[in-house]
Design an enzyme around this catalytic site. Structure first.
Site, short mmCIF file in Angstrom:
data_model
loop_
_atom_site.label_atom_id
_atom_site.label_comp_id
_atom_site.label_asym_id
_atom_site.label_seq_id
_atom_site.Cartn_x
_atom_site.Cartn_y
_atom_site.Cartn_z
N ARG A 23 0.82 -1.23 0.00
CA ARG A 23 0.00 0.00 0.00
C ARG A 23 0.85 1.27 0.00
NH1 ARG A 23 -5.50 0.20 1.08
NH2 ARG A 23 -6.43 -1.77 0.49
N ARG A 27 -3.29 6.42 -0.26
CA ARG A 27 -3.80 7.52 0.57
C ARG A 27 -2.79 8.24 1.45
NH1 ARG A 27 -8.54 4.21 3.26
NH2 ARG A 27 -6.84 2.71 3.19
N ARG A 36 -6.00 12.02 -7.47
CA ARG A 36 -7.25 11.25 -7.47
C ARG A 36 -8.49 12.12 -7.43
NH1 ARG A 36 -8.86 6.72 -5.26
NH2 ARG A 36 -10.83 7.67 -5.80
N ASP A 72 -6.70 -2.82 -7.80
CA ASP A 72 -7.39 -3.36 -6.62
C ASP A 72 -7.79 -4.80 -6.92
OD1 ASP A 72 -8.67 -2.42 -3.91
OD2 ASP A 72 -10.10 -3.78 -4.84
O1 CP3 Z 1 -4.37 3.72 -0.39
C1 CP3 Z 1 -5.56 3.49 -0.62
O2 CP3 Z 1 -6.28 2.82 0.12
C2 CP3 Z 1 -6.22 4.13 -1.85
C3 CP3 Z 1 -6.61 3.29 -2.93
C4 CP3 Z 1 -7.45 2.08 -2.61
C5 CP3 Z 1 -7.02 0.75 -2.87
N1 CP3 Z 1 -8.04 -0.10 -2.57
C6 CP3 Z 1 -5.73 0.42 -3.47
C7 CP3 Z 1 -5.21 -0.95 -3.40
C8 CP3 Z 1 -8.72 2.02 -2.07
C9 CP3 Z 1 -9.59 3.14 -1.56
C10 CP3 Z 1 -9.10 0.63 -2.05
C11 CP3 Z 1 -10.40 0.10 -1.62
C12 CP3 Z 1 -10.27 -1.18 -0.95
N2 CP3 Z 1 -10.23 -2.40 -1.59
C13 CP3 Z 1 -10.04 -1.39 0.42
C14 CP3 Z 1 -9.90 -0.32 1.44
C15 CP3 Z 1 -11.16 0.14 2.07
C16 CP3 Z 1 -10.89 1.38 2.87
O3 CP3 Z 1 -11.26 2.46 2.37
O4 CP3 Z 1 -10.28 1.27 3.92
C17 CP3 Z 1 -9.89 -2.77 0.61
C18 CP3 Z 1 -9.63 -3.47 1.91
C19 CP3 Z 1 -10.03 -3.38 -0.68
C20 CP3 Z 1 -9.85 -4.80 -1.04
C21 CP3 Z 1 -8.41 -5.07 -1.20
N3 CP3 Z 1 -7.60 -4.45 -2.14
C22 CP3 Z 1 -7.62 -6.02 -0.49
C23 CP3 Z 1 -8.10 -6.93 0.59
C24 CP3 Z 1 -6.31 -5.94 -1.03
C25 CP3 Z 1 -5.13 -6.77 -0.67
C26 CP3 Z 1 -4.17 -6.03 0.19
C27 CP3 Z 1 -4.61 -5.70 1.59
O5 CP3 Z 1 -4.62 -4.51 1.92
O6 CP3 Z 1 -4.92 -6.63 2.36
C28 CP3 Z 1 -6.32 -4.92 -2.02
C29 CP3 Z 1 -5.16 -4.57 -2.84
C30 CP3 Z 1 -4.94 -3.14 -3.13
N4 CP3 Z 1 -5.80 -2.12 -2.99
C31 CP3 Z 1 -3.73 -2.63 -3.67
C32 CP3 Z 1 -3.91 -1.25 -3.84
C33 CP3 Z 1 -2.91 -0.26 -4.40
C34 CP3 Z 1 -2.52 -3.44 -4.08
C35 CP3 Z 1 -1.60 -3.87 -3.03
C36 CP3 Z 1 -0.64 -2.90 -2.44
O7 CP3 Z 1 -0.55 -1.71 -2.83
O8 CP3 Z 1 0.10 -3.33 -1.56
#
Ligand code: CP3
Length: 349
Positions: A23, A27, A36, A72
């Site tokens: 991550r 954010r 964004r 994502d």
């Molecule tokens: O930094 C940010 O959070 C902004 C962008 C964003 C991502 N996903 C990028 C991402 C946002 C708002 C999301 C939504 C989302 N999708 C969430 C967060 C909800 C919140 O607002 O708190 C979640 C938990 C998901 C589902 C998701 N996406 C999971 C379970 C994973 C695996 C990694 C983990 O955190 O357990 C992802 C991967 C993901 N989402 C990546 C990115 C850039 C790739 C992995 C990385 O950057 O390490």
């Protein structure tokens, strides 16, 4: 020539411990929040200009050894026609959850031509890395079948995964068919990224830690193993990570990955005994420690670097889960410098 990250992942000799942060693109960076503005999360994920810029931001700011592709785990679902939205502050929300055989039959397979924008985004990132940061690797990723299934079955983020477990235990054939389909989807999503230039990939099984080891082995591991196996013709290192997976580490390590991601709750020296000696480890600084004073944080970094160097299979420094949104954006770069400084010193001694 391999990048330092790829060499470490393949258990080869390196001159420093490579480091990146789950991550890191997102954010916690003001330049990300600015870029964004006015776009939805999924809209941004499908716009190559935005994806490449957001993926590169932490490389420029922190000097990390890897870029993680900005996307994502629900992007492949959306590309396959599932109606899904990422609700700010909540996470992915699915309009029609998958709970019956008829729901599963309606779920389409993902085809590479539905994600040509993903390949384009990867090519753009690689072009800039090759030109300006040749020792920085691009890591692709996808969600593992269980973690994606949980969103699809629950309809959104879930604290207890009760509907998911009800299907897993109550209708194991339906659950297995669903995970098989999602596994093919994840494999296609990664295959497109690696074919376009990603030099490694990580399978995120974020919620596997909610399972007992016996249930993980029986209902989930075969499907994750199928994803790794279908990608094994690519000569790139495969990473496998989940949260709170200390009890599952040996099983997750057996799925066919080269690098085992370690959650921050497990001592890295213990993790070293739970994987194959020749298998690399990744981790595992507690993301909350980035809020601690530097004189507390610094020795923790050194401890992890030393434990990593003691592990015979190689080590990639990372957090034990993602960068927290309110993290001071100056801290990750200081950690990168410290990991490089300490590891170079120890390796040249
Ligand atoms: O930094 C940010 O959070 C902004 C962008 C964003 C991502 N996903 C990028 C991402 C946002 C708002 C999301 C939504 C989302 N999708 C969430 C967060 C909800 C919140 O607002 O708190 C979640 C938990 C998901 C589902 C998701 N996406 C999971 C379970 C994973 C695996 C990694 C983990 O955190 O357990 C992802 C991967 C993901 N989402 C990546 C990115 C850039 C790739 C992995 C990385 O950057 O390490």
């Amino acid at each position: 020539m391999n990048t330092t990250l790829v060499s470490a992942a393949q258990s080869e000799t390196v001159s420093r411990t490579p480091v990146w942060f789950m991550r890191q693109a997102g954010r916690s960076l003001p330049e990300y929040r600015e870029l964004r503005e006015g776009t939805t999360m999924l809209g941004a994920c499908r716009t190559p200009d935005l994806v490449s810029e957001i993926t590169l931001q932490p490389v420029r700011r922190h000097g990390v050894d890897a870029a993680i592709f900005f996307s994502d785990i629900v992007v492949p679902l959306e590309a396959a026609g599932v109606s899904v939205e990422i609700v700010p502050g909540t996470g992915p929300v699915i309009e029609h959850p998958v709970r019956t055989r008829a729901d599963l039959d309606r779920l389409e397979d993902l085809t590479p031509d539905a994600i040509t924008d993903i390949a384009e985004s990867i090519r753009r990132v690689r072009a800039e890395l090759d030109a300006k940061h040749p020792d920085t690797a691009l890591i692709g990723f996808a969600g593992a079948p269980f973690t994606v299934a949980s969103y699809l079955i629950e309809g959104g983020p879930s604290r207890n995964h009760e509907k998911t477990k009800a299907m897993m235990l109550g209708d194991p054939q339906l659950f297995s068919d669903l995970l098989a389909k999602l596994g093919r989807m994840s494999a296609t999503f990664i295959d497109v990224q690696v074919s376009a230039g990603a030099q490694a990939f990580q399978l995120f099984d974020s919620w596997a830690g909610y399972l007992s080891a016996a249930d993980y082995r029986r209902f989930v591991l075969p499907h994750s193993a199928a994803v790794f196996s279908s990608l094994s013709h690519h000569a790139v290192p495969a990473f496998h990570f989940g949260v709170q997976t200390g009890e599952l580490l040996t099983d997750m390590a057996s799925a066919g990955c080269d690098v085992v991601g370690v959650d921050f709750r497990v001592d890295l020296a213990d993790a070293s005994r739970r994987v194959r000696p020749g298998q690399a480890l990744q981790g595992n600084l507690d993301p909350a420690l980035l809020f601690a004073p530097w004189d507390v944080l610094r020795p923790r970094i050194e401890e992890i670097v030393r434990a990593g160097l003691d592990h015979p299979g190689g080590h990639v420094f990372n957090l034990g889960h993602g960068v927290l949104p309110t993290t001071d954006p100056a801290i990750p770069g200081l950690i990168v410098e410290e990991v490089h400084r300490v590891s170079q010193q120890l390796l040249s001694a």
